[in-house]
Scaffold this motif. Sequence first.
Motif: not given
Ligand SMILES: NC(=O)C1=CN([C@@H]2O[C@H](COP(=O)(O)OP(=O)(O)OC[C@H]3O[C@@H](n4cnc5c(N)ncnc54)[C@H](O)[C@@H]3O)[C@@H](O)[C@H]2O)C=CC1
Length: 401
Positions: A61, A63, A140, A298
Amino acid sequence: MESINNGKPIFEAMLDIDIAWQCIEYYAGLAGTLSGQHIQLSGGSFAYTRREPLGVCVGIGAWNYPFQIACWKSAPALACGNAMIYKPSPLTPVTTVMLAEIYAQAGVPEGLFNVVQGGVATGEFLCHHPDVAKISFTGSVPTGSKIMEMASKGIKPVTLELGGKSPLIVFSDCDLQNAVKGALMANFLSQGEVCCNGTRVFVQRHILDKFVQEVVKRTQAIKIGDPLKEDTRMGALISRPHFNRVLGFVKQAKEEGATVLCGGEPYVPSDPKLKDGYYMRPTVLGNCKDEMTCVKEEIFGPVMSVLPFDTEEEVLQRANNTSFGLAGGVFTRDITRAHRVVAALQAGSCYINNYNLSPIEVPFGGYKKSGFGRENGQVTIEYYSQLKTVYVEMGDVECTF
Ligand SMILES: NC(=O)C1=CN([C@@H]2O[C@H](COP(=O)(O)OP(=O)(O)OC[C@H]3O[C@@H](n4cnc5c(N)ncnc54)[C@H](O)[C@@H]3O)[C@@H](O)[C@H]2O)C=CC1
């Protein structure tokens, strides 16, 4: 706890928790309706299908809606007979553990819903694990792409809820006050950290000045500050790096020629204990052009870009000119145009004369790079179960040999 976990106002966190319990009740109700099909064949033989669980599902998930995302994934997973291992974002680790405690107190057998804390390495370990049958991810686009790649190694199905840069189209025949309210709902919930936000607000030129005037007036009135106060409507952004990133987008927008109509800068609350928080004034950008970074990428913060348009054909072409496809909205009083426009929008979740509602009965998910699979609604059962077909012979075996 969710306010402390994430920084969003308590008023909104309470709504998130309401949606979360509604989700659990909805899928608890659906659990008893899982069924197959009976298919009559020639000679009295027949076949039937059964919906069976996949096994151990992994939920990863983001944050922005920590408790709600955990429920949107775990409730349908458990209702279909799966177990779930859930990894929250390391930035918001707390309330998912409370969800596990709630499930345990409600009688969920030990081991059926498990929370594992960690970051990238933990997420990758879970995705690669041979005993994991399915991965459901919210986050993301770059991480979503990596998840899909890892899942492909084990031929595991994935659900991806990724980012967006959704269009909200406001025609001059709309109810202006509703359109203005819709634009605020489309941009400023959870400090703008919402994947389906309608951050590209296309306004028909005829009503542009009036619309902008009203939007700016209402945006400036948004009460920012202590997330734990009942009357706060905008809390703190998630982290210092993200706060700086969002402000960086505003700076770049100015450099590229956009006008900051309101906001665009940090907000320092008068309460000294909040002074180091990541508070930002909600921002409306005018004079935007389609090729600007603030319109293309975004931002994931409280930043709305307003873009004028002239014709329906033109705005549809511009609205769809993005690699994302999570959501889209239209405000108009013309019923045929409303349906024509949403039919043409390349987006999975569309709104007519409102924005950003997510009733649990309604499927939610994206087109294009915003992902695939759906959350909520009956259809999600298909993403957490597999179909077994059983052929039943009622006669003798006709052997070719
Ligand atoms: N679509 C949505 O609901 C969301 C989009 N975002 C986007 O993502 C950007 C960055 O936010 P983050 O929380 O850093 O997103 P992220 O995509 O990096 O992380 C989301 C989840 O994936 C996990 N994760 C990260 N890399 C991984 C990997 N290689 N393998 C497995 N799990 C992994 C993280 O620990 C977290 O639980 C935001 O600025 C926004 O643009 C962020 C949150 C929600």
